[in-house]
Design a protein around this motif. Structure first.
Motif, PDB file in Angstrom:
ATOM      1  N   ARG A  85      17.579   4.894 -16.004  1.00 42.68           N
ATOM      2  CA  ARG A  85      17.776   4.427 -14.110  1.00 42.68           C
ATOM      3  C   ARG A  85      18.262   3.436 -13.765  1.00 42.68           C
ATOM      4  N   GLN A  86      18.412   2.841 -14.605  1.00 38.05           N
ATOM      5  CA  GLN A  86      19.259   1.344 -14.139  1.00 38.05           C
ATOM      6  C   GLN A  86      20.684   1.336 -14.738  1.00 38.05           C
ATOM      7  N   ASP A  87      20.893   2.573 -14.954  1.00 38.08           N
ATOM      8  CA  ASP A  87      22.439   2.344 -14.940  1.00 38.08           C
ATOM      9  C   ASP A  87      23.318   1.773 -13.530  1.00 38.08           C
ATOM     10  N   ILE A 108      13.784 -12.017 -24.675  1.00 34.26           N
ATOM     11  CA  ILE A 108      12.591 -11.333 -24.244  1.00 34.26           C
ATOM     12  C   ILE A 108      13.328 -11.040 -22.404  1.00 34.26           C
ATOM     13  N   HIS A 109      13.398 -11.836 -21.791  1.00 34.19           N
ATOM     14  CA  HIS A 109      13.633 -11.265 -20.042  1.00 34.19           C
ATOM     15  C   HIS A 109      11.933 -11.614 -19.101  1.00 34.19           C
ATOM     16  N   MET A 110      10.892 -11.690 -19.481  1.00 34.24           N
ATOM     17  CA  MET A 110      10.165 -10.970 -19.092  1.00 34.24           C
ATOM     18  C   MET A 110       9.779 -10.671 -17.356  1.00 34.24           C
ATOM     19  N   GLY A 111       9.785  -9.762 -16.726  1.00 35.74           N
ATOM     20  CA  GLY A 111       9.293  -9.640 -15.312  1.00 35.74           C
ATOM     21  C   GLY A 111       8.084 -10.926 -15.096  1.00 35.74           C
ATOM     22  N   ASP A 112       8.425 -11.804 -14.826  1.00 39.14           N
ATOM     23  CA  ASP A 112       7.055 -13.326 -14.758  1.00 39.14           C
ATOM     24  C   ASP A 112       7.132 -13.459 -12.776  1.00 39.14           C
ATOM     25  N   VAL A 171      20.959 -10.570 -26.474  1.00 37.88           N
ATOM     26  CA  VAL A 171      20.549  -9.550 -26.801  1.00 37.88           C
ATOM     27  C   VAL A 171      19.254  -9.764 -25.943  1.00 37.88           C
ATOM     28  N   ASP A 172      19.208  -9.664 -24.410  1.00 36.60           N
ATOM     29  CA  ASP A 172      18.831  -9.408 -23.778  1.00 36.60           C
ATOM     30  C   ASP A 172      17.584  -8.004 -23.831  1.00 36.60           C
ATOM     31  N   TYR A 173      16.824  -8.203 -24.682  1.00 36.40           N
ATOM     32  CA  TYR A 173      15.877  -6.569 -24.583  1.00 36.40           C
ATOM     33  C   TYR A 173      14.471  -7.062 -24.626  1.00 36.40           C
ATOM     34  N   GLY A 174      13.777  -5.751 -24.911  1.00 33.75           N
ATOM     35  CA  GLY A 174      11.971  -5.780 -24.348  1.00 33.75           C
ATOM     36  C   GLY A 174      11.744  -5.969 -23.053  1.00 33.75           C
ATOM     37  N   GLY A 175      11.895  -7.236 -22.025  1.00 34.12           N
ATOM     38  CA  GLY A 175      11.914  -6.553 -20.276  1.00 34.12           C
ATOM     39  C   GLY A 175      10.219  -6.842 -20.114  1.00 34.12           C
ATOM     40  N   PRO A 176       8.997  -7.042 -20.560  1.00 30.20           N
ATOM     41  CA  PRO A 176       8.091  -6.424 -19.996  1.00 30.20           C
ATOM     42  C   PRO A 176       7.527  -7.204 -19.287  1.00 30.20           C
ATOM     43  N   ASN A 177       6.803  -6.780 -17.799  1.00 31.17           N
ATOM     44  CA  ASN A 177       6.013  -7.234 -16.813  1.00 31.17           C
ATOM     45  C   ASN A 177       4.605  -8.056 -17.246  1.00 31.17           C
ATOM     46  N   VAL A 178       4.815  -9.459 -16.912  1.00 30.64           N
ATOM     47  CA  VAL A 178       2.937  -9.766 -16.350  1.00 30.64           C
ATOM     48  C   VAL A 178       2.543  -9.321 -15.736  1.00 30.64           C
ATOM     49  N   TYR A 228      22.057  -0.418 -11.117  1.00 33.01           N
ATOM     50  CA  TYR A 228      21.706  -1.683 -10.735  1.00 33.01           C
ATOM     51  C   TYR A 228      22.736  -2.505 -12.228  1.00 33.01           C
ATOM     52  N   PHE A 229      22.830  -2.214 -13.488  1.00 37.45           N
ATOM     53  CA  PHE A 229      23.394  -3.195 -14.443  1.00 37.45           C
ATOM     54  C   PHE A 229      25.181  -3.482 -13.682  1.00 37.45           C
ATOM     55  N   GLU A 230      25.812  -1.605 -13.318  1.00 38.41           N
ATOM     56  CA  GLU A 230      26.828  -1.429 -12.903  1.00 38.41           C
ATOM     57  C   GLU A 230      26.810  -3.202 -11.372  1.00 38.41           C
ATOM     58  N   THR A 234      17.727 -12.700  -9.695  1.00 37.29           N
ATOM     59  CA  THR A 234      17.133 -13.462 -11.050  1.00 37.29           C
ATOM     60  C   THR A 234      18.107 -13.265 -12.132  1.00 37.29           C
ATOM     61  N   ASP A 235      18.920 -12.008 -12.012  1.00 30.83           N
ATOM     62  CA  ASP A 235      19.433 -11.727 -13.010  1.00 30.83           C
ATOM     63  C   ASP A 235      21.121 -12.171 -13.080  1.00 30.83           C
ATOM     64  N   LEU A 236      21.545 -12.586 -11.797  1.00 25.21           N
ATOM     65  CA  LEU A 236      23.085 -13.569 -11.521  1.00 25.21           C
ATOM     66  C   LEU A 236      22.086 -14.732 -12.261  1.00 25.21           C
ATOM     67  N   VAL A 273      24.172  -7.993 -24.392  1.00 30.50           N
ATOM     68  CA  VAL A 273      23.988  -6.969 -24.258  1.00 30.50           C
ATOM     69  C   VAL A 273      22.982  -6.914 -23.873  1.00 30.50           C
ATOM     70  N   TYR A 274      22.490  -6.077 -22.846  1.00 29.85           N
ATOM     71  CA  TYR A 274      20.871  -5.346 -22.009  1.00 29.85           C
ATOM     72  C   TYR A 274      20.696  -4.090 -22.199  1.00 29.85           C
ATOM     73  N   LEU A 275      19.699  -3.852 -22.629  1.00 32.25           N
ATOM     74  CA  LEU A 275      18.889  -2.714 -23.095  1.00 32.25           C
ATOM     75  C   LEU A 275      17.645  -2.651 -21.859  1.00 32.25           C
ATOM     76  N   THR A 276      18.359  -1.425 -21.048  1.00 30.55           N
ATOM     77  CA  THR A 276      16.813  -1.031 -20.220  1.00 30.55           C
ATOM     78  C   THR A 276      17.355   0.706 -20.205  1.00 30.55           C
ATOM     79  N   ASP A 277      16.176   1.512 -19.381  1.00 33.07           N
ATOM     80  CA  ASP A 277      16.131   3.100 -19.611  1.00 33.07           C
ATOM     81  C   ASP A 277      17.668   3.124 -18.474  1.00 33.07           C
ATOM     82  N   LEU A 309      15.633 -11.800  -5.228  1.00 32.27           N
ATOM     83  CA  LEU A 309      14.689 -10.301  -5.722  1.00 32.27           C
ATOM     84  C   LEU A 309      15.552 -10.007  -7.220  1.00 32.27           C
ATOM     85  N   TYR A 310      15.215  -9.031  -7.709  1.00 33.60           N
ATOM     86  CA  TYR A 310      15.390  -8.992  -9.397  1.00 33.60           C
ATOM     87  C   TYR A 310      16.817  -9.374  -9.680  1.00 33.60           C
ATOM     88  N   ASN A 311      18.156  -8.237  -9.106  1.00 32.10           N
ATOM     89  CA  ASN A 311      19.372  -9.278  -8.930  1.00 32.10           C
ATOM     90  C   ASN A 311      19.861 -10.237  -9.495  1.00 32.10           C
TER      91      ASN A 311
HETATM   92  N1  ARG Z   1      11.143  -6.334 -16.156  1.00 30.16           N
HETATM   93  C1  ARG Z   1      12.669  -5.018 -15.870  1.00 30.16           C
HETATM   94  C2  ARG Z   1      11.782  -3.544 -15.834  1.00 30.16           C
HETATM   95  O1  ARG Z   1      11.155  -3.394 -16.563  1.00 30.16           O
HETATM   96  C3  ARG Z   1      13.011  -5.234 -17.031  1.00 30.16           C
HETATM   97  C4  ARG Z   1      14.050  -6.338 -17.687  1.00 30.16           C
HETATM   98  C5  ARG Z   1      15.485  -5.887 -18.220  1.00 30.16           C
HETATM   99  N2  ARG Z   1      16.134  -7.065 -18.443  1.00 30.16           N
HETATM  100  C6  ARG Z   1      16.722  -7.420 -17.128  1.00 30.16           C
HETATM  101  N3  ARG Z   1      17.584  -8.217 -17.200  1.00 30.16           N
HETATM  102  N4  ARG Z   1      17.284  -7.263 -16.075  1.00 30.16           N
HETATM  103  O2  ARG Z   1      12.456  -3.176 -15.912  1.00 30.16           O
END
Ligand code: ARG
Length: 592
Positions: free
Chosen positions: A350-352, A157-161, A117-124, A354-356, A326-328, A344-348, A322-324
Motif C-alpha cells: 500500500r505504500q508503493d 527500525i525507523h519507528m513511527g514515534d 536496510v529500513d525495516y520493522g517500522g513499528p509505531n510507538v 508513497y515511496f515513488e 521525516t522520510d526525506l 532498502v525500505y520494506l513496507t507493504d 508529516l510522514y513524507n
Molecule cells: N511506521 C510505518 C508504518 O507503520 C512504516 C515505516 C516504514 N519505513 C519508512 N522509512 N517509511 O506504516
C-alpha cells in the motif's frame, strides 16, 4: 569462481567457435527433460537462421568438437537441433571440491559498500500485529544476505514515534490522570522515574483514544494540538513522550527478540526533527518547493508517467510536518552519517506510490545523490485460510505475539509426539527450546519461501509440517546431517580427513549437482532482494541430500575412500545449509 552453468557454458561456447559459429550461442541450461540428459544447449536452434543451415547440422558440428572433452560424459546432437549433455563425474566433483575449499563456497562477492536496510517500522504506543511480521522477517533476511556478500549493513527500525498517535495517547492520559505533573505547565521539578502506565495500559489507551477522535472532532483537534505541542518541545509532553518510548521499546524488543530480529539503529521519525527546518528552507531556496492551497509541495511528475503522480507534500497547511517530511529528512541524515550506496525500505504494497513520490523528491532536490540507490521492497498480505487478511477467532487483528505463540504451541505438541515415538525423554525446558527454534523456522520459512510481493496464507498446519517445502523439513535435514557427523566421530572416524571424490552413483552425483548452484542462486537472491531464491535452493538441496541418504549407507560403506568422500560431501552440505539458514534468519537445533 565462475557460477556453475557459466563455467560449463564456456566449454560449449568454445566448441561453437571452433566449429565456426558464434560463441554466444553456447549457453547451457539445466535440462527440462531430466529423463534424457542433465543439461542442454539450444544454441543451434537459434543459429539456424543466422547460418542458413539445419539446426541439427550445427548441433552435430558442435558435438563433434566436444566429443573428447573431459567436461562431458555424454554429448548428443538430437533432432531438431538440441545438444543433450551429461557431465563427467570428475568435472562435477572437481567443481564441488573447489567450492568446499573456498570461504564462501566460491561465490563472487562485489566490492563492499555501506548499505542501510529500513525495516520493522513499528509505531510507538500501538501493539505489534500480524502486519509487522513480514517487514521484520523479510528485512532481517535481506540484511543478512547483503552482509554475507561482504557489505557493511545497518538495520534501522525507523519507528513511527512522532505522529498523531503520540498526541492521542498524551491527550487521553491528560483526561484520565489530570493530576500528573506532565500536564502542569507550572511544574519545573524532576518528573517521576516511573512511567504512569504499563504496556498493557498503552495498548488499551491508544485504541480508545483513536476511537474517540474518529467520532468527536473536538477530541481530535485537542489530540492534534497535543501532537504539535509535543513537536514544538513542550517540556511535560516531551518527558511523557520519553516514558511512552521506554515502555513501548521494551515491548518491541521482546517481540523482535522472539523473532531473532535485531536492529543496529533504533531511530525513528523523531530522530530527524531538527533537520526539517533547514531541509525545507533548502527546498524552497532551490526552487523545488512551492505553496499550493496553503501546503508546501514538490512536484514529482515525469513526462513519461502513465499513472497519476500527485505532488509530494512537505508541510501541511497547518504547518505540521508529516510522514513524507521525516522520510526525506531521514535520507539527508543517513547520507551525512553513512553515505550509503543503497537504502532498502520494506513496507507493504500500500505504500508503493508513497515511496515513488519520496524517492523522486529526494532525487530532484538533491537529498539523494545518483550514487545512492533507493529501493522499496513491498510485500503482500498475510491471509487466513479463507483468503482474506488473517484475523483472530473473534475477528480482530492478531497480535504478533499471538501468532508466534500459536506456532510454538503447535510445534511443542509435535516435538513431544516425535520424542514419544522415538522413546526419547525430553525435559520441558528442552522441548520448549526445540519448539522455539523449529517454530521460528516454521514462521520464517513459511513467509520467506513466497515471493515477497505475493500474498500468502498463514497455515499453521502446513508451516509446522516436517515434510514438504517447510522450515521444519529443512531443519530436519540439517539435524540428520549433524547427527551422522556426530556418530562418525563417536566411531572414531576422522571426519577432518574426508576427501570429496567423483560420485559413485546417480544420487551421489545429483547431490553434487544440487550443491553446485549455490553461487547462481545466492547471487540472484542478493541482486533481486529475494530470500525465496535461497528457500528454493535449500529445498532442492535437502531433497537431493535425503535421496542420497536413503540410497547409500554412509557410515557403513566399506571402501574407506568412498566413505570419506561421502562424509566430506555431508559436511559441505551441512555447512551450506547452515549458511543459508543463517541468511534466512533461523537457527538449527541439536535435536528435534
Ligand atoms: N511506521 C510505518 C508504518 O507503520 C512504516 C515505516 C516504514 N519505513 C519508512 N522509512 N517509511 O506504516
Amino acid at each position: 569462481m565462475k557460477q556453475f552453468l557459466e563455467e560449463i557454458s564456456e566449454y560449449v561456447k568454445k566448441a561453437f567457435e571452433d566449429a565456426g559459429y558464434d560463441g554466444a550461442l553456447g549457453r547451457v541450461t539445466v535440462s527440462n527433460r531430466p529423463d534424457l540428459c542433465e543439461y542442454q544447449c539450444n544454441g543451434a536452434m537459434a543459429g539456424a537462421k543466422q547460418y542458413h543451415k539445419a539446426p541439427l547440422m550445427i548441433a552435430q558440428d558442435v558435438a563433434a568438437k566436444l566429443s573428447d572433452s573431459d567436461v562431458f560424459e555424454k554429448v548428443e546432437a538430437v533432432a531438431p537441433g538440441f545438444l543433450n549433455l551429461d557431465l563427467s563425474n570428475e568435472f562435477i566433483s572437481d567443481y564441488v571440491v573447489r567450492m568446499s575449499n573456498d570461504d564462501h563456497f566460491g561465490i563472487e562477492r562485489p566490492i563492499p559498500s555501506v548499505m542501510i536496510v529500513d525495516y520493522g517500522g513499528p509505531n510507538v504506543a500501538k501493539p505489534l500485529h500480524v502486519g509487522h511480521l513480514r517487514s521484520a522477517v523479510i528485512g532481517e533476511s535481506i540484511k543478512r544476505i547483503l552482509r554475507y556478500m561482504g557489505n557493511e549493513v545497518y538495520g534501522d527500525i525507523h519507528m513511527g514515534d512522532w505522529g498523531l498517535q503520540m498526541g492521542l495517547v498524551i491527550y487521553e492520559l491528560s483526561l484520565r490522570q489530570p493530576g500528573l505533573p506532565y500536564f502542569d505547565d507550572g511544574f519545573d521539578g524532576d518528573y517521576p522515574e516511573e512511567a504512569p502506565f504499563t504496556v498493557s495500559n498503552l495498548e488499551e489507551i491508544y485504541p480508545a483514544a483513536s476511537g474517540k477522535s474518529k467520532q468527536d472532532p473536538d477530541y481530535k483537534a485537542k489530540a492534534m494540538e497535543a501532537t504539535l505541542k509535543l513537536q514544538e518541545g513542550h517540556r511535560g509532553y516531551r518527558a511523557l513522550w520519553n516514558k511512552i518510548m521506554d515502555v513501548s521499546i521494551a515491548d518491541m524488543k521482546r517481540n523482535y527478540d522472539r523473532l531473532d530480529v535485531s536492529f543496529d539503529l533504533w531511530n525513528g521519525e523523531s530522530t530527524v526533527q531538527e533537520l526539517i527546518p533547514g531541509m525545507v528552507k533548502d527546498m524552497k531556496d532551490g526552487g523545488f518547493a512551492y505553496e499550493s492551497e496553503g501546503a508546501l509541495v514538490v512536484d514529482v511528475k515525469e513526462e513519461t508517467d502513465t499513472k497519476e503522480m500527485p505532488p509530494c507534500m512537505i508541510i501541511k497547511s497547518d504547518g505540521a510536518s508529516l510522514y513524507n517530511t521525516t522520510d526525506l529528512a531521514t535520507i539527508k541524515d543517513r547520507m551525512a552519517k553513512y553515505n550509503p550506496s543503497k537504502i532498502v525500505y520494506l513496507t507493504d504494497k500500500r505504500q508503493d506510490l508513497y515511496f515513488e513520490q519520496v524517492f523522486r523528491c529526494a532525487r530532484k532536490t538533491g537529498l539523494a545523490p545518483d550514487e545512492c540507490e533507493l529501493i522499496h521492497i513491498s510485500f503482500g498480505t498475510v491471509n487466513g485460510k479463507d483468503g482474506s487478511p488473517y484475523k483472530t477467532r473473534s475477528g480482530g487483528v492478531p497480535r504478533l505475539s499471538d501468532l508466534i505463540d500459536e506456532i510454538e504451541d503447535s510445534m511443542l505438541a509435535k516435538i513431544r509426539e516425535n520424542a514419544a515415538g522415538k522413546d526419547e525423554t525430553v525435559s520441558d525446558d528442552e522441548a520448549l527450546d526445540r519448539a522455539r527454534k523449529v517454530g521460528l523456522a516454521a514462521i520464517k520459512y513459511g513467509d520467506l519461501s513466497n515471493q515477497a510481493s505475493k500474498d500468502y496464507i498463514f497455515d499453521v498446519d502446513r508451516f509446522t509440517s516436517f515434510e514438504g517445502d517447510t522450515g521444519p523439513y529443512i531443519l530436519y535435514t540439517c539435524v540428520r546431517i549433524n547427527s551422522i557427523l556426530r556418530k562418525a566421530s563417536e566411531q572414531g572416524i576422522d571426519t577432518g580427513k574426508a576427501q570429496i571424490l567423483p560420485p559413485v552413483n546417480a544420487s551421489h552425483k545429483a547431490l553434487m549437482q544440487a550443491i553446485s548452484s549455490f553461487g547462481a542462486e545466492i547471487t540472484s537472491a542478493y541482486r533481486e532482494y529475494a530470500p525465496h531464491r535461497i528457500c528454493g535452493y535449500i529445498y532442492a538441496l535437502s531433497n537431493a541430500f535425503n535421496s542420497f541418504y536413503h540410497e547409500n549407507h554412509i557410515l557403513t560403506e566399506e571402501d574407506e575412500a568412498v566413505r570419506g568422500s561421502f562424509i566430506g560431501l555431508l559436511k559441505l552440505t551441512g555447512s551450506i545449509l547452515k549458511t543459508c539458514t543463517d541468511m534466512l534468519g533461523f537457527e538449527i537445533p541439536e535435536r528435534m
